[in-house]
Write a protein that holds these residues in place. Structure first.
Motif, short mmCIF file in Angstrom:
data_model
loop_
_atom_site.label_atom_id
_atom_site.label_comp_id
_atom_site.label_asym_id
_atom_site.label_seq_id
_atom_site.Cartn_x
_atom_site.Cartn_y
_atom_site.Cartn_z
N UNK A 39 7.26 -4.12 12.93
CA UNK A 39 7.45 -3.01 12.01
C UNK A 39 8.93 -2.78 11.78
N UNK A 40 9.30 -2.64 10.52
CA UNK A 40 10.65 -2.26 10.13
C UNK A 40 10.53 -0.96 9.35
N UNK A 41 11.22 0.07 9.81
CA UNK A 41 11.12 1.38 9.17
C UNK A 41 12.44 2.12 9.28
N UNK A 62 0.86 -1.17 0.00
CA UNK A 62 0.00 0.00 0.00
C UNK A 62 0.90 1.23 0.00
N UNK A 63 0.78 2.09 -0.99
CA UNK A 63 1.66 3.26 -1.06
C UNK A 63 1.24 4.34 -0.06
N UNK A 64 2.19 4.82 0.70
CA UNK A 64 1.99 5.97 1.59
C UNK A 64 2.98 7.04 1.17
N UNK A 65 2.49 8.09 0.57
CA UNK A 65 3.37 9.12 0.00
C UNK A 65 4.24 9.79 1.06
N UNK A 66 3.79 9.81 2.28
CA UNK A 66 4.52 10.55 3.32
C UNK A 66 5.67 9.76 3.95
N UNK A 67 5.87 8.51 3.56
CA UNK A 67 7.01 7.75 4.08
C UNK A 67 8.30 8.29 3.51
N UNK A 68 9.34 8.35 4.33
CA UNK A 68 10.65 8.80 3.84
C UNK A 68 11.39 7.66 3.13
N UNK A 69 11.02 6.44 3.45
CA UNK A 69 11.61 5.24 2.85
C UNK A 69 10.60 4.11 3.01
N UNK A 70 10.73 3.04 2.26
CA UNK A 70 9.79 1.93 2.43
C UNK A 70 9.79 1.41 3.87
N UNK A 71 8.62 1.10 4.35
CA UNK A 71 8.45 0.50 5.68
C UNK A 71 7.75 -0.84 5.49
N UNK A 72 7.96 -1.72 6.43
CA UNK A 72 7.38 -3.05 6.32
C UNK A 72 6.61 -3.38 7.59
N UNK A 73 5.42 -3.89 7.40
CA UNK A 73 4.60 -4.37 8.51
C UNK A 73 4.49 -5.87 8.36
#
Length: 169
Positions: free
Chosen positions: A24-26, A3-14
């Protein structure tokens, strides 16, 4: 899924472990807060909604007149304005984390194909999560841990009568 979240600074993983616990990895705390909010928005939105409404004295708007007594007992505390003021007084970095969490909650809720089933039963629609709702959940926990009926002390006395005095050494 993704799911794309435009406000993430880098890919995150749930991810989830074998018990279903979210992992969570962020890249940073803000992305982690956003991802946690996303998971909560998908998994726990209705429970979160009940908590914020309970603290704000707004539960009857969702569940009907049966909750008016709870709302009347709570609304005088003015927890919503207190939560707004508390959030406004936070340092910028903490407010940014709560903003990221709030964005994540709404994105998680929005990612669902339909609203949580409880809303269908109540014939209602979920209202978006607001940053002050994070504070309202804290006040809801305070309300839940309080005991206005006096039964806590009564239960302690009964426990002591049955079990005897306990020494805490």
């Amino acid at each position: 899924g993704e799911f794309p979240l435009a406000s993430l600074s880098a890919p995150a993983e749930i991810g989830r472990d074998d018990q279903g616990v979210v992992i969570i990895t962020a890249a940073d705390r803000h992305d982690a807060a956003r991802a946690l909010g996303f998971a909560h928005g998908q998994d726990r939105f209705f429970q979160m909604d009940l908590a914020r409404r309970r603290a704000a004295g707004e539960l009857a708007r969702l569940v009907g007149d049966a909750a008016l007594g709870l709302d009347r007992a709570t609304v005088g505390h003015r927890f919503r304005p207190l939560a707004v003021a508390a959030i406004a007084a936070l340092p910028a970095d903490q407010k940014a984390e709560l903003t990221a969490y709030t964005e994540g909650v709404n994105a998680g809720l929005g990612s669902l194909p339909k609203s949580p089933w409880e809303y269908a039963v109540l014939r209602a629609e979920p209202a978006p999560w607001l940053i002050e709702d994070c504070g309202l959940v804290f006040y809801a926990m305070v309300l839940e841990l309080q005991n206005s009926t006096g039964s806590y002390e009564h239960n302690l006395t009964s426990l002591r009568d049955v079990m005897g005095e306990v020494s805490v050494d």
